[in-house]
Design an enzyme around this catalytic site. Structure first.
Site, PDB file in Angstrom:
ATOM      1  N   SER A 213       0.863  -1.173   0.000  1.00 51.25           N
ATOM      2  CA  SER A 213       0.000   0.000   0.000  1.00 51.25           C
ATOM      3  C   SER A 213       0.904   1.229   0.000  1.00 51.25           C
ATOM      4  O   SER A 213       1.778   1.361   0.868  1.00 51.25           O
ATOM      5  CB  SER A 213      -0.863   0.015   1.252  1.00 51.25           C
TER       6      SER A 213
ATOM      7  N   CYS B 192      -7.494  -0.901   6.997  1.00 49.48           N
ATOM      8  CA  CYS B 192      -6.346  -1.479   6.279  1.00 49.48           C
ATOM      9  C   CYS B 192      -5.494  -2.330   7.207  1.00 49.48           C
ATOM     10  O   CYS B 192      -5.305  -1.998   8.376  1.00 49.48           O
ATOM     11  CB  CYS B 192      -5.498  -0.366   5.673  1.00 49.48           C
TER      12      CYS B 192
ATOM     13  N   ASP C 265      -8.672  -2.365   2.634  1.00 49.69           N
ATOM     14  CA  ASP C 265      -7.450  -2.686   1.899  1.00 49.69           C
ATOM     15  C   ASP C 265      -6.732  -3.668   2.815  1.00 49.69           C
ATOM     16  O   ASP C 265      -5.929  -3.264   3.655  1.00 49.69           O
ATOM     17  CB  ASP C 265      -6.635  -1.398   1.706  1.00 49.69           C
TER      18      ASP C 265
ATOM     19  N   TRP D   6      -5.125  -7.719   3.763  1.00 45.70           N
ATOM     20  CA  TRP D   6      -4.452  -8.916   3.248  1.00 45.70           C
ATOM     21  C   TRP D   6      -4.271  -9.923   4.358  1.00 45.70           C
ATOM     22  O   TRP D   6      -4.150  -9.549   5.520  1.00 45.70           O
ATOM     23  CB  TRP D   6      -3.101  -8.546   2.611  1.00 45.70           C
TER      24      TRP D   6
END
Ligand SMILES: Cc1cc2nc3c(=O)[nH]c(=O)nc-3n(C[C@H](O)[C@H](O)[C@H](O)COP(=O)(O)OP(=O)(O)OC[C@H]3O[C@@H](n4cnc5c(N)ncnc54)[C@H](O)[C@@H]3O)c2cc1C
Ligand SMILES: NC(=O)c1ccc[n+]([C@@H]2O[C@H](COP(=O)([O-])OP(=O)(O)OC[C@H]3O[C@@H](n4cnc5c(N)ncnc54)[C@H](OP(=O)(O)O)[C@@H]3O)[C@@H](O)[C@H]2O)c1
Ligand SMILES: Cc1cc2nc3c(=O)[nH]c(=O)nc-3n(C[C@H](O)[C@H](O)[C@H](O)COP(=O)(O)O)c2cc1C
Length: 691
Positions: free
Chosen positions: A457, A643, A688, A690
Site C-alpha cells: 500500500s 487497512c 485494503d 491482506w
C-alpha cells in the site's frame, strides 16, 4: 478421443485474421503479451514466430492449432491460479489430450462464443479486491457481465454461449466477505448465457487448504471430463505412458553467445509504458528503519522511497506498488551446488515450451544464464509441493532413492516431517537425498513457479511531496520460525528490501533499483473534501493512511495559499485509529503525526498499544471508547477505511460497526448488518486488507 472439428476458417475469417495478425504482431512488438520483451530490443526470432502465428489473440485459432481439446483460462494475481492451470494442462497430457493454459488478457474473450461444442474451456479464477477479478481477468469479467445483462433473458437458441462447454475452479479466501465471487459470477453468467458446465464448480479456500480443495475438485471433474470427451482415463493414461514421458519444455545450452541475453532485467527504458507485465526499474532514493528500540524478537519495518522518473507511472494515495523481489545469494549458491551447476552458472541457456501454440514461449525471459534464472526468475526458496516430487519419480533411476521420494509424495505425515515442518527447499532436499543420475534440468526448472510481485500500500501523497515521481512504501519484514523450530524463515521480498536498506546504510551512493509497477485501487479519499473520514490501520495497515493524511495536508496548504474570492469548502474531520505492540518500538511514523495534526490534514490520532499494559488494547477498543463521536461522523456521511490484517482485525472492526449500528443506531442485528453492507456497496466502507 474427440473428433476434431470443422474446416479451419472461412475466407472472411482469414481476412480479418490477416489484419489482426499484423495488429497482434505490432502489439506484441511493443513487448506486451510475452514476458521476453524485457530488453531494449525485440528478439527477432520471437517476432518472426509471432508473425507466422495466424492470429496471436484468436481463441479459436489457438484451439485449432494442433487440435487442442481443452483451453484453461486463468485469472491470477500472485501466480497460484496460473500454477493450477498449468497442472490441469499436465493432467490433460497425461490422459492423451491436447490442452493449453492461457492468460485471458492475451486472447479475444469475445471468441468464447465461437468455441466448438467438442472443446472444453476451464476457468481457473482467483478473486481479488473486494470480490473483484484479478487484473488479467478484468476484460473477461466485463465481457461476460455485459453479455449476461444483454442475453440473460434471451431465447435458448439466441444465447451466445449455447455451444460452450466449460468447467470452473475458483481460488479465494473465506476471510474475505465475497468468497470466490469471481468463480461464482462467471459460473452464473456462463450458465445464463446458455453454456453447459461439466462437473461441479470448485471452490478453493486459501485460509484452509487450497491445495486439498484443488486436489479434490480434480478427482471429481476428471471422470466427468472423460465422459465429455468419450475417453477412458486409465486406458488413455496407459497409452500416454507407453508413448514415453512427455516434456513441457526443451532446454538448450547455447554454445555461442546469443545476441540477446536476459540477465534478470524486468524493466526496459526504451518502452514508453510500464505495467505489471513490464515493470519499471525504479531507483531507491532513501530508506530508513521505522522500528526502534530493542524489541525481542527483533522486528524490522523498512520505509522505502523510490524514484519513478521516466516511467510515466502516476499514482494516488490508496494505490499499490508492486515490487518484484530476487532470491538470496545463499539460496542461489545452494541450488547451484545441488544441481552441480556451480561452474556453469554464467552459461547461457533457453527453456522453450514444447507447445508451439503457447503464448508464453518461455516460462521466463530466454536466453538467460543459470545465475539470472535462479536469482531473478524462479521462486527457489519455497518448499516443493507433493505434486512436484511426484513428477520427479519417473526420472529417478535408483529404486532406493525413488522410494524415498515416493514416500514423500504419498505419505502426508512423512511429507510434513521432512518438508513442511523444516521449510525444506528443493536445494536442501536434493542435497539431503541426492538423485543420481541427476534429474533433467528442464524437469527441475518446472518444479519452480516464477517469482511473483508483492504488493505494498503506497504510503505517500505525490501532491504533498511536491514530486509526482516519488513514491513511498512501508514494509514490515516477515520472519518466522519453521514448525520444527530449526530454521528462521524470511519473506522473500521484505528480506530483499531489508538487505537493500542495509546496503544503502553502508554505501549511501549505491545505485540500487527494483522492478516496480503501480496497481490502481478503489481505496480512495472521498470526492468531496468536506466528507469526514475514519481511518483504522493497525501495524503496517497505517501505510495508506500516511498517504491520505499527507494528501489532506496538501489540500489544506493549497486552500491557505489560494487567492480566490470564493473560500474553499472546509475539510471534513479525519480520525486515525492506529494500533501497534509497543509505543516505544513499533509506533510507525510517530514523529510525523504531530506535524500532520498541526498542518490540519489529521483531526485526531487515537492509538492502541496492545502490549504496553496487562490487558490487550486494540483499535476496536478505542473505537468503542470514541463510539459517540465515530457514530456521529458515520451519521454525517463519513467514509470508513480499514487497512491491514484481513484475518482478525478487519473482521473485528466490521463487527464493531455492526454492533454500533445496533446499539447507537437502534437497528436490529439483521438491519445493522445490512446497514454496514450498504455502506460497503456505496463505497463508504472500504477495506485494503491482506491475509
Ligand atoms: C493489497 C496488499 C497490500 C499490502 N500492503 C502491505 C504494506 O503496506 N506493507 C507490508 O508490509 N505488507 C503489505 N502487504 C503484504 C505484502 O504484499 C507481502 O505479502 C509481505 O510483504 C510478505 O512478502 P514477502 O515476500 O516478504 O514474504 P513471502 O516470501 O511472500 O512469504 C509470505 C508467505 O509466508 C508464509 N508465512 C507467513 N507467515 C508465516 C508463519 N508464521 N508460518 C508459516 N508460514 C508463514 C505464508 O505462506 C505467506 O504467504 C500487502 C499485501 C496486499 C495484497
Ligand atoms: N501475507 C503476509 O505475509 C503478511 C505480511 C505482513 C503482514 N501480514 C499481516 O498483516 C497484519 C499486520 O502486520 P503487522 O506486522 O504490521 O502488524 P502487527 O504488528 O502484528 O500488529 C499490529 C497491532 O494489531 C494488533 N492486533 C492483533 N490482533 C488484532 C485484532 N484482532 N484486532 C485489532 N488489532 C489486532 C496487534 O496486537 P498483538 O500482536 O499484541 O495481539 C498489534 O498491536 C498482521 O496480522 C500480519 O499477519 C501478512
Ligand atoms: C488483497 C487481496 C484481496 C482478496 N480478495 C478476495 C475476495 O474478495 N474473495 C476471495 O474469496 N478471496 C480473496 N482473496 C484471496 C485470493 O483469491 C487467494 O489468495 C488466491 O489464492 C490468489 O490467487 P493467485 O495467487 O492466483 O492470485 C484476496 C487476496 C488478496 C491478497
Amino acid at each position: 478421443m474427440p473428433s476434431h472439428y470443422s474446416p479451419f476458417m472461412d475466407a472472411p475469417d482469414l481476412l480479418i485474421l490477416g489484419a489482426l495478425a499484423l495488429g497482434g504482431f505490432l502489439w506484441l512488438s511493443r513487448g506486451r503479451g510475452d514476458d521476453s520483451g524485457q530488453t531494449s530490443a525485440v528478439d527477432p526470432r520471437e517476432a518472426a514466430r509471432v508473425a507466422k502465428t495466424p492470429n496471436a489473440r484468436s481463441l479459436v485459432a489457438k484451439l485449432e492449432q494442433d487440435g487442442k481439446d481443452m483451453l484453461v483460462l486463468y485469472g491470477s494475481q500472485t501466480g497460484t491460479a496460473e500454477d493450477y492451470a498449468g497442472r490441469l494442462v499436465k493432467d490433460a497430457v497425461k490422459y492423451g489430450l491436447h490442452a493449453l493454459a492461457l492468460d485471458p488478457e492475451d486472447i479475444d474473450v469475445e471468441e468464447l462464443a465461437k468455441v466448438p461444442a467438442t472443446k472444453l474451456v476451464v476457468f481457473v479464477l482467483a478473486t481479488y479486491g473486494e470480490g473483484e477479478p484479478t487484473d488479467n481477468a478484468v476484460a473477461l469479467n466485463e465481457y461476460l457481465s455485459q453479455q449476461y445483462e444483454e442475453f440473460r433473458n434471451a431465447d435458448p437458441d439466441d444465447k451466445p454461449l449455447r455451444n460452450l462447454h466449460y468447467a470452473v475452479f475458483g481460488l479465494g479466501n473465506k476471510t474475505y466477505e465475497l468468497f470466490n465471487a469471481m468463480a461464482r459470477n462467471i459460473d452464473k453468467w456462463c450458465t445464463a448465457l446458455g453454456a453447459t458446465r461439466i462437473g461441479p464448480c470448485g471452490e478453493g479456500d486459501d485460509d484452509a487448504n487450497m491445495e486439498e480443495d484443488f486436489g479434490r475438485w480434480r478427482e471429481t471433474v476428471w471422470p466427468e471430463f472423460a465422459q465429455f470427451y468419450g475417453i477412458n482415463l486409465a486406458a488413455e493414461a496407459a497409452k500416454a505412458a507407453a508413448a514415453g514421458l512427455s516434456r513441457s519444455f526443451t532446454l538448450v545450452d547455447h554454445e555461442e553467445m546469443p545476441s540477446i541475453v536476459y540477465r534478470g532485467e524486468l524493466g526496459d527504458r526504451s518502452h514508453t509504458t510500464y505495467d505489471a507485465k513490464k515493470p519499471f526499474m525504479a531507483r531507491i532514493v532513501a530508506t530508513r528503519e521505522l522500528f526502534s528500540g530493542k524489541e525481542v524478537p527483533v522486528r524490522n519495518c523498512v520505509h522505502v522511497e523510490l524514484d519513478l522518473t521516466g516511467s510515466k507511472l502516476i499514482y494516488q494515495p490508496g494505490d499499490h506498488l508492486a515490487i518484484w523481489p530476487q532470491n538470496q545469494q545463499h539460496d542461489v549458491d545452494m541450488l547451484s551446488l545441488a544441481l552441480e551447476l556451480t561452474h556453469r552458472l554464467d552459461n547461457v541457456f533457453s527453456l522453450t515450451s514444447t507447445d508451439p501454440a503457447a503464448t508464453k514461449r518461455h516460462p521466463f525471459p530466454c536466453p538467460t544464464t543459470y545465475r539470472a534464472a535462479f536469482t531473478h526468475y524462479l521462486d527457489i526458496a519455497v518448499p516443493p509441493k507433493p505434486h512436484i516430487l511426484q513428477a520427479w519419480l519417473p526420472h529417478i533411476a535408483d529404486p532406493a532413492t525413488r522410494a524415498i521420494y515416493a514416500r514423500l509424495t504419498g505419505d502426508k505425515a512423512a511429507y510434513a516431517a521432512e518438508i513442511t515442518d523444516h521449510h525444506t527447499t528443493v536445494a536442501e532436499l536434493l542435497l539431503k537425498h541426492p538423485i543420481v543420475p541427476p534429474l533433467p534440468l528442464d524437469v527441475v526448472f518446472e518444479s519452480f513457479t516464477r517469482i511473483q510481485p508483492r504488493y505494498y500500500s503506497i504510503s505517500s501523497s505525490p501532491r504533498y511531496l511536491g514530486n509526482p515521481n516519488r513514491v513511498h512504501i512501508t514494509a514490515t519484514v516477515l520472519r518466522y520460525e519453521s514448525t520444527a523450530k530449526n530454521k528462521s524463515v524470511h519473506g522473500l521480498c521484505t528480506r530483499h528490501l531489508l538487505d537493500l536498506h542495509e546496503q544503502l546504510q553502508r554505501d549511501p551512493a549505491a545505485a540500487i533499483s527494483v522492478p516496480v509497477a503501480i496497481r490502481h485501487a478503489s481505496f480512495k479519499l472521498p470526492r468531496q473534501n468536506a466528507t469526514p473520514v475514519i481511518m483504522i490501520g493497525p501495524g503496517t495497515g497505517v501505510a495508506p493512511f500516511r498517504g491520505f493524511v499527507q494528501e489532506r495536508c496538501a489540500i489544506v496548504a493549497k486552500a491557505k495559499s489560494s487567492t480566490s474570492a470564493i473560500p474553499p469548502a472546509p475539510l471534513g474531520d479525519a480520525l486515525l485509529f492506529f494500533g501497534c505492540r509497543h509505543e516505544q518500538h513499533d509506533f510507525l511514523y510517530a514523529s510525523e503525526w504531530p506535524e500532520y495534526l498541526a498542518q490540519g490534514g489529521l483531526t485526531e490520532l487515537i492509538t492502541a498499544f496492545s502490549r504496553d499494559t496487562d490487558k490487550k488494547v486494540y483499535v476496536q477498543h478505542r473505537l468503542a471508547e470514541h463510539g459517540d463521536r465515530v457514530w456521529d461522523l458515520v451519521r454525517k456521511g463519513a467514509h470508513v477505511y480499514v487497512c491491514g490484517d484481513a484475518r482478525n482485525m478487519a473482521r473485528d472492526v466490521h463487527w464493531w460497526f455492526v454492533e454500533a449500528a445496533m446499539t447507537r443506531g437502534g437497528l436490529s442485528e439483521e438491519k445493522a448488518e445490512r446497514f454496514v453492507k450498504d455502506m460497503r456497496t456505496k463505497g463508504r466502507y472500504l477495506e485494503d486488507v491482506w491475509a
